[in-house]
Design a protein around this motif. Sequence first.
Motif, PDB file in Angstrom:
ATOM      1  N   ALA A 243       0.834  -1.203   0.000  1.00 18.78           N
ATOM      2  CA  ALA A 243       0.000   0.000   0.000  1.00 18.78           C
ATOM      3  C   ALA A 243       0.871   1.257   0.000  1.00 18.78           C
ATOM      4  CB  ALA A 243      -0.928  -0.013   1.208  1.00 18.78           C
ATOM      5  N   LYS A 244       1.903   1.257   0.820  1.00 17.67           N
ATOM      6  CA  LYS A 244       2.748   2.453   0.910  1.00 17.67           C
ATOM      7  C   LYS A 244       3.444   2.742  -0.413  1.00 17.67           C
ATOM      8  CE  LYS A 244       3.542   2.273   5.839  1.00 17.67           C
ATOM      9  NZ  LYS A 244       4.463   1.907   6.927  1.00 17.67           N
ATOM     10  N   GLU A 245       3.974   1.705  -1.033  1.00 19.36           N
ATOM     11  CA  GLU A 245       4.635   1.889  -2.342  1.00 19.36           C
ATOM     12  C   GLU A 245       3.653   2.455  -3.348  1.00 19.36           C
ATOM     13  OE1 GLU A 245       6.078  -1.792  -3.988  1.00 19.36           O
ATOM     14  OE2 GLU A 245       7.451  -2.089  -2.287  1.00 19.36           O
ATOM     15  N   THR A 246       2.480   1.803  -3.425  1.00 20.13           N
ATOM     16  CA  THR A 246       1.495   2.176  -4.426  1.00 20.13           C
ATOM     17  C   THR A 246       0.985   3.583  -4.189  1.00 20.13           C
ATOM     18  OG1 THR A 246       0.839  -0.135  -4.404  1.00 20.13           O
ATOM     19  CG2 THR A 246      -0.617   1.383  -5.546  1.00 20.13           C
ATOM     20  N   GLU A 247       0.714   3.889  -2.945  1.00 24.63           N
ATOM     21  CA  GLU A 247       0.160   5.198  -2.643  1.00 24.63           C
ATOM     22  C   GLU A 247       1.203   6.294  -2.832  1.00 24.63           C
ATOM     23  OE1 GLU A 247      -1.503   4.399   1.205  1.00 24.63           O
ATOM     24  OE2 GLU A 247      -3.162   3.254   0.352  1.00 24.63           O
ATOM     25  N   PHE A 248       2.448   6.002  -2.512  1.00 25.16           N
ATOM     26  CA  PHE A 248       3.504   7.003  -2.741  1.00 25.16           C
ATOM     27  C   PHE A 248       3.546   7.352  -4.216  1.00 25.16           C
ATOM     28  CE2 PHE A 248       7.855   8.055  -3.919  1.00 25.16           C
ATOM     29  CZ  PHE A 248       8.070   9.154  -3.097  1.00 25.16           C
ATOM     30  N   ARG A 249       3.499   6.310  -5.052  1.00 20.48           N
ATOM     31  CA  ARG A 249       3.548   6.556  -6.505  1.00 20.48           C
ATOM     32  C   ARG A 249       2.300   7.278  -6.981  1.00 20.48           C
ATOM     33  NH1 ARG A 249       5.801   0.628  -7.444  1.00 20.48           N
ATOM     34  NH2 ARG A 249       7.979   1.070  -6.994  1.00 20.48           N
ATOM     35  N   GLY A 250       1.188   7.083  -6.273  1.00 18.02           N
ATOM     36  CA  GLY A 250      -0.066   7.713  -6.671  1.00 18.02           C
ATOM     37  C   GLY A 250      -0.217   9.113  -6.093  1.00 18.02           C
ATOM     38  N   GLY A 251       0.826   9.633  -5.470  1.00 19.21           N
ATOM     39  CA  GLY A 251       0.787  11.006  -4.978  1.00 19.21           C
ATOM     40  C   GLY A 251       0.080  11.168  -3.642  1.00 19.21           C
ATOM     41  N   TYR A 252      -0.028  10.092  -2.867  1.00 20.62           N
ATOM     42  CA  TYR A 252      -0.624  10.201  -1.529  1.00 20.62           C
ATOM     43  C   TYR A 252       0.450  10.616  -0.532  1.00 20.62           C
ATOM     44  CZ  TYR A 252      -4.657   7.419  -3.149  1.00 20.62           C
ATOM     45  OH  TYR A 252      -5.769   6.953  -3.805  1.00 20.62           O
ATOM     46  N   GLN A 253       0.003  11.257   0.540  1.00 22.45           N
ATOM     47  CA  GLN A 253       0.905  11.575   1.640  1.00 22.45           C
ATOM     48  C   GLN A 253       0.408  10.821   2.868  1.00 22.45           C
ATOM     49  OE1 GLN A 253       0.073  15.847   0.811  1.00 22.45           O
ATOM     50  NE2 GLN A 253       2.229  16.075   1.365  1.00 22.45           N
ATOM     51  N   ARG A 323      -4.185  14.149  -1.013  1.00 22.51           N
ATOM     52  CA  ARG A 323      -4.507  12.744  -0.733  1.00 22.51           C
ATOM     53  C   ARG A 323      -3.832  12.328   0.575  1.00 22.51           C
ATOM     54  NH1 ARG A 323      -2.172  13.084  -5.805  1.00 22.51           N
ATOM     55  NH2 ARG A 323      -3.634  13.202  -7.561  1.00 22.51           N
ATOM     56  N   LEU A 324      -4.639  12.145   1.612  1.00 26.94           N
ATOM     57  CA  LEU A 324      -4.096  11.780   2.926  1.00 26.94           C
ATOM     58  C   LEU A 324      -4.369  10.307   3.212  1.00 26.94           C
ATOM     59  CD1 LEU A 324      -5.236  14.883   5.013  1.00 26.94           C
ATOM     60  CD2 LEU A 324      -3.071  14.529   3.797  1.00 26.94           C
ATOM     61  N   ALA A 325      -3.314   9.556   3.473  1.00 24.24           N
ATOM     62  CA  ALA A 325      -3.453   8.106   3.645  1.00 24.24           C
ATOM     63  C   ALA A 325      -2.970   7.669   5.016  1.00 24.24           C
ATOM     64  CB  ALA A 325      -2.657   7.375   2.567  1.00 24.24           C
ATOM     65  N   GLU A 326      -3.664   6.689   5.562  1.00 24.99           N
ATOM     66  CA  GLU A 326      -3.268   6.147   6.856  1.00 24.99           C
ATOM     67  C   GLU A 326      -3.847   4.744   7.015  1.00 24.99           C
ATOM     68  OE1 GLU A 326      -5.004   8.151  10.256  1.00 24.99           O
ATOM     69  OE2 GLU A 326      -3.632   7.132  11.639  1.00 24.99           O
ATOM     70  N   TYR A 327      -3.027   3.809   7.495  1.00 27.58           N
ATOM     71  CA  TYR A 327      -3.570   2.512   7.888  1.00 27.58           C
ATOM     72  C   TYR A 327      -4.108   2.706   9.300  1.00 27.58           C
ATOM     73  CZ  TYR A 327      -3.424  -1.491   4.774  1.00 27.58           C
ATOM     74  OH  TYR A 327      -3.730  -2.404   3.801  1.00 27.58           O
ATOM     75  N   GLY A 328      -5.269   3.310   9.401  1.00 30.67           N
ATOM     76  CA  GLY A 328      -5.790   3.723  10.703  1.00 30.67           C
ATOM     77  C   GLY A 328      -6.506   2.600  11.428  1.00 30.67           C
ATOM     78  N   THR A 329      -6.310   2.543  12.734  1.00 34.14           N
ATOM     79  CA  THR A 329      -6.976   1.525  13.538  1.00 34.14           C
ATOM     80  C   THR A 329      -8.311   2.060  14.030  1.00 34.14           C
ATOM     81  OG1 THR A 329      -4.807   0.807  14.270  1.00 34.14           O
ATOM     82  CG2 THR A 329      -6.700  -0.051  15.474  1.00 34.14           C
ATOM     83  N   CYS A 330      -9.370   1.339  13.731  1.00 34.86           N
ATOM     84  CA  CYS A 330     -10.701   1.767  14.146  1.00 34.86           C
ATOM     85  C   CYS A 330     -11.344   0.701  15.026  1.00 34.86           C
ATOM     86  CB  CYS A 330     -11.576   2.010  12.921  1.00 34.86           C
ATOM     87  SG  CYS A 330     -10.956   3.344  11.887  1.00 34.86           S
ATOM     88  N   TYR A 331     -12.303   1.140  15.804  1.00 37.22           N
ATOM     89  CA  TYR A 331     -12.986   0.229  16.711  1.00 37.22           C
ATOM     90  C   TYR A 331     -14.484   0.374  16.502  1.00 37.22           C
ATOM     91  CZ  TYR A 331      -8.399   0.310  18.800  1.00 37.22           C
ATOM     92  OH  TYR A 331      -7.043   0.218  18.977  1.00 37.22           O
TER      93      TYR A 331
END
Length: 611
Positions: A243-253, A323-331
């Motif tokens: 995900a990080k690789e792909t999103e970096f290439r896709g212009g996500y931060q 584009r803001l990306a995060e592997y966020g933990t939700c409950y």
Amino acid sequence: MAEEVSRKTPEQRAGMSDLERLRHSCAHVLATAILKLWPEAQFAAGPPVEAGFYYDLELGRRISPEDFEQIEAEMKKTVKENQTFERVPVSRDEALKLAEEGRLAALGPRGEPSKFKLDILRGIPEGEEITLYRNGDFLDLCAGPHVMRTGNIGAFKLTSVASAYYKGDERNPQLQRVYGTAFKTRAELDAHFAMLEEAKKRDHRKLGKELELFFFDAEDVGPGLPLWLPNGTVLIEELEKLAKETEFRGGYQRVRTPHLARESLYITSGHLPYYKESMFPPMEFSEDAAGDPVKYYLKAMNCPHHHKLFGAVPRSYRDLPLRLAEYGTCYRYEQSGELFGLMRVRSMQMNDAHIYCTREQFEAEFNAVNELYLKYFKIFGLDKYLMRFSTHDPARLGEKFVDEPELWRETEEMVRNVLVKSGIAFVEIPNEAAFYGPNIDVQVWSAIGREFTIATNQVDFSVPKRFGLKYKTSDGGFDTPLCIHRAPLGTHERFIGFLIEHFAGAFPVWLAPEQVRVLPISEKHAAYARQVTAALRKEEIRATCDESPDKIGAKIRLAQIEKVSYMLVLGAREEAADLVAVRSRKLGDEGALSAGEFLARLKREIANREL
RNA sequence: GCCGACGUAGCUCAGCUGGUAGAGCAGCUGAUUCGUAAUCAGCAGGUCACGAGUUCGAAUCUCGUCGUCGGCUCCA
């Protein structure tokens, strides 16, 4: 579900497959049998479903699987009698009269009206033809179609009994739902059950235990809260890497946000009170000198936090799309009956991102997200999925959907364009959108056939406004951005649950928790084996060495069972020539290579994420 | 949350109509040093989910709680 909530159209009925007709007919045979045993039973709906059929009924006594033998015996009699399914068109008044007399879904007149049939009858629009079907003494309100004779039902079996609300509504009475399945031939029925047995072997709950991927401790940690063992953690980290690789290439931060927030954040976002049922109850305490109580909630979604980050800095149209990306933990406090292995849990990490953009940028952004989905699906070899496009119902603007008719029309049109242009098969479902915009869900099926949303892509033109998000436009004014919520890899929990079943635990080498196991033939070659293992680990290959005193056959068996991608068998021959004998989990013995050649091949497979 | 079924060793399961627990695998110890899916022997492992009740006696019967599973409503 749809079978009972919305009636099938005449076209849909005409289009019913032979197998569906057969199963629907079998439902009638089931009702016939149950009535012979318990004439007071009241029947509701009995449609064919994906894997068979069911019939809903109300009965004072509980039907249990122990009763199946007896019911099936009665069903067999009906099949053996080879009764004709007779189609009987009737007038509305005739039908109502029969229902009042309790003669619908019955073997004859009864003291009580056929109450559910009466209710269904009243729901049939004026002008629509009303038909009954009769087999033997059994008469039912039914639009059909059926097979010609009960004898056409070659093989059937009752599978389970569960409960269901009448018309799927919690406020309605709870009925007993008897499930069964039927086929034209005995052989097909047997094949069906053999297939189910196979599917059980890939069940992620079973494999998760066997492969030591994750586990649950409902007692002390809590239901629906998975703990990830080292093997499972490898899967998580490899997915994040992707995900990080792909999103970096896709212009996500990338951004990071806390797991909880004060109540006010969720009042602004609108989650309270609308989403409150799905949130863990708040932690409440006094924080300041005045002793005023404050509530904190565990986050059920990342969007509110991300919206805050958008608003944290003055934004201009030049910053968009952002584009803001995060592997966020939700409950999420899912209802106890809903928890299901990793597929539905209470703590989850989402492959989340929010894309803030202008209307002009929207279509290109949405398309890019869509392409991301396809890229991911290709990597995983995922081909059995369904794209579900959920749209609004103009009649319910301002009630179920935010009152922005123009924006709905515009965004739905853009989403539809993207889908049509990309040539992806999709189904459009009106009235299913979120309140803040249309969305696309990707549906997949678990090994045992349950359907899940694995990924989602949603348009939001409402919540940014609630947060007062603005950017400076080129003409010096301000505008509110559109927002795309997207989670192409869903959550770690569900996605990995799905991948476990998809690969039956045999992951491609880039994902495999253990990529290489080095197997010295005897203790004499342990030093060489350790040396090879160390060389691999230096290159960040997940390699281990099996130095147990077992024979080579036993070591191989264990590595195969544990689904290690590659085994390197090392004995006197290899040590003398400085080689490694490669055995792949998939293909078996592949002969000897130099350690360098093997490493090069392995690194290529990993880098390309080969299947 | 609702309806139903189930809960015995780390895992898979046995334990009949009540007489205070057993197997295989895994684990540990020892022997074996072996060429592509199981070497042999020994040892250790359980408040029978938890709590009440019935009984001289409960893994077994009853009730409650918790959990898991099959569905229903809901969702990534």
